[in-house]
Design a protein around this motif. Structure first.
Motif, PDB file in Angstrom:
ATOM      1  N   GLU A  27       6.666  10.056  -4.496  1.00 35.41           N
ATOM      2  CA  GLU A  27       7.800   9.677  -3.658  1.00 35.41           C
ATOM      3  C   GLU A  27       8.101  10.784  -2.680  1.00 35.41           C
ATOM      4  N   GLY A  28       8.234  10.393  -1.417  1.00 40.34           N
ATOM      5  CA  GLY A  28       8.591  11.356  -0.383  1.00 40.34           C
ATOM      6  C   GLY A  28       9.922  10.972   0.222  1.00 40.34           C
ATOM      7  N   THR A  29      10.291  11.647   1.284  1.00 38.05           N
ATOM      8  CA  THR A  29      11.554  11.380   1.951  1.00 38.05           C
ATOM      9  C   THR A  29      11.592   9.981   2.550  1.00 38.05           C
ATOM     10  N   PHE A  30      10.461   9.555   3.123  1.00 36.27           N
ATOM     11  CA  PHE A  30      10.436   8.285   3.843  1.00 36.27           C
ATOM     12  C   PHE A  30       9.498   7.247   3.243  1.00 36.27           C
ATOM     13  N   ALA A  31       8.802   7.588   2.171  1.00 39.07           N
ATOM     14  CA  ALA A  31       7.824   6.653   1.609  1.00 39.07           C
ATOM     15  C   ALA A  31       7.750   6.761   0.097  1.00 39.07           C
ATOM     16  N   LYS A  32       7.260   5.691  -0.500  1.00 38.77           N
ATOM     17  CA  LYS A  32       6.970   5.651  -1.914  1.00 38.77           C
ATOM     18  C   LYS A  32       5.483   5.343  -2.026  1.00 38.77           C
ATOM     19  N   VAL A  33       4.794   5.989  -2.965  1.00 37.34           N
ATOM     20  CA  VAL A  33       3.373   5.728  -3.176  1.00 37.34           C
ATOM     21  C   VAL A  33       3.204   5.099  -4.547  1.00 37.34           C
ATOM     22  N   LYS A  34       2.526   3.945  -4.558  1.00 38.54           N
ATOM     23  CA  LYS A  34       2.301   3.224  -5.805  1.00 38.54           C
ATOM     24  C   LYS A  34       0.815   3.093  -6.089  1.00 38.54           C
ATOM     25  N   PHE A  35       0.504   3.075  -7.373  1.00 39.60           N
ATOM     26  CA  PHE A  35      -0.850   2.766  -7.817  1.00 39.60           C
ATOM     27  C   PHE A  35      -1.033   1.265  -7.619  1.00 39.60           C
ATOM     28  N   ALA A  36      -2.227   0.849  -7.236  1.00 40.77           N
ATOM     29  CA  ALA A  36      -2.508  -0.577  -7.092  1.00 40.77           C
ATOM     30  C   ALA A  36      -3.976  -0.837  -7.413  1.00 40.77           C
ATOM     31  N   ARG A  37      -4.270  -2.104  -7.681  1.00 39.29           N
ATOM     32  CA  ARG A  37      -5.638  -2.511  -7.958  1.00 39.29           C
ATOM     33  C   ARG A  37      -6.011  -3.648  -7.028  1.00 39.29           C
ATOM     34  N   ASN A  38      -7.200  -3.534  -6.412  1.00 35.29           N
ATOM     35  CA  ASN A  38      -7.717  -4.603  -5.571  1.00 35.29           C
ATOM     36  C   ASN A  38      -8.164  -5.726  -6.504  1.00 35.29           C
ATOM     37  N   THR A  39      -7.560  -6.911  -6.369  1.00 32.71           N
ATOM     38  CA  THR A  39      -7.849  -8.021  -7.285  1.00 32.71           C
ATOM     39  C   THR A  39      -9.241  -8.600  -7.064  1.00 32.71           C
ATOM     40  N   GLU A  40      -9.839  -8.375  -5.898  1.00 32.69           N
ATOM     41  CA  GLU A  40     -11.194  -8.886  -5.640  1.00 32.69           C
ATOM     42  C   GLU A  40     -12.273  -7.948  -6.166  1.00 32.69           C
ATOM     43  N   THR A  41     -12.079  -6.629  -5.975  1.00 33.14           N
ATOM     44  CA  THR A  41     -13.112  -5.663  -6.350  1.00 33.14           C
ATOM     45  C   THR A  41     -12.809  -4.934  -7.652  1.00 33.14           C
ATOM     46  N   GLY A  42     -11.536  -4.943  -8.083  1.00 34.38           N
ATOM     47  CA  GLY A  42     -11.137  -4.198  -9.275  1.00 34.38           C
ATOM     48  C   GLY A  42     -10.919  -2.717  -9.023  1.00 34.38           C
TER      49      GLY A  42
END
Length: 179
Positions: A15-30
């Motif tokens: 988390e930064g001042t202007f953004a949040k970073v989330k883990f994610a998974r590409n549902t097509e490639t994994g």
């Protein structure tokens, strides 16, 4: 679980001042990715539209093994999603805090990766301007990767020096503070 395009968003990893970073998974490639999420209202309120556009355009230019890779940019009505390479080893800063002094051979390898990436950026006319341990990530093999090009500059052709003061105060050279 929330979805954005082909990505299922997971836990918050930064988390930064202007953004949040989330883990994610590409549902097509994994494949795992990191998703930097910016609220359009915040960008407009803080007059950051040009800065965000510049950061994205710079990330499209720089393709190097020691730079976090931009995969794509998505947008909804209210948010911008910057899909980035997921770097598993965390920040160099955290490793230094946890371990203290790093072994010389490991430090030499990190420095070589940093210099290779900075040299590459400069060859493309890109100047990061906020290099610090918090913006240097490590992958699962211990390879260093530069992240966060938010303060970067692309000087116009023919311009030799940049004239705006920026950077993180604790890391800025003393002579920069004198301006």
């Amino acid at each position: 679980m929330r979805r954005v395009g082909n990505y299922e968003l997971g836990r918050t990893i930064g988390e930064g001042t202007f953004a949040k970073v989330k883990f994610a998974r590409n549902t097509e490639t994994g494949k795992s990715v990191a998703v930097k999420i910016l609220a359009k209202s915040t960008i407009l309120k803080h007059r950051m539209v040009d800065q965000i556009k510049k950061e994205i355009s710079i990330m499209k230019i720089v393709r190097h093994p020691n730079i976090v890779r931009l995969h794509e940019v998505l947008a909804s009505r209210t948010k911008i999603y910057i899909i980035l390479e997921f770097v598993t080893g965390g920040e160099l800063f955290d490793k230094i805090v946890q371990q203290g002094k790093l072994p010389e051979d490991e430090t030499r390898q990190h420095f070589q990766h940093l210099i290779d990436a900075v040299d590459y950026c400069h060859s493309k006319g890109v100047y990061h301007r906020d290099l610090k341990p918090e913006n240097l990530l490590l992958d699962y093999q211990g390879n260093l990767k530069i992240s966060d090009f938010g303060l970067s500059a692309l000087p116009q052709q023919g311009v030799g020096l940049l004239h705006t003061t920026c950077g993180t105060p604790n890391y800025v050279a003393p002579e920069v503070h004198s301006f």
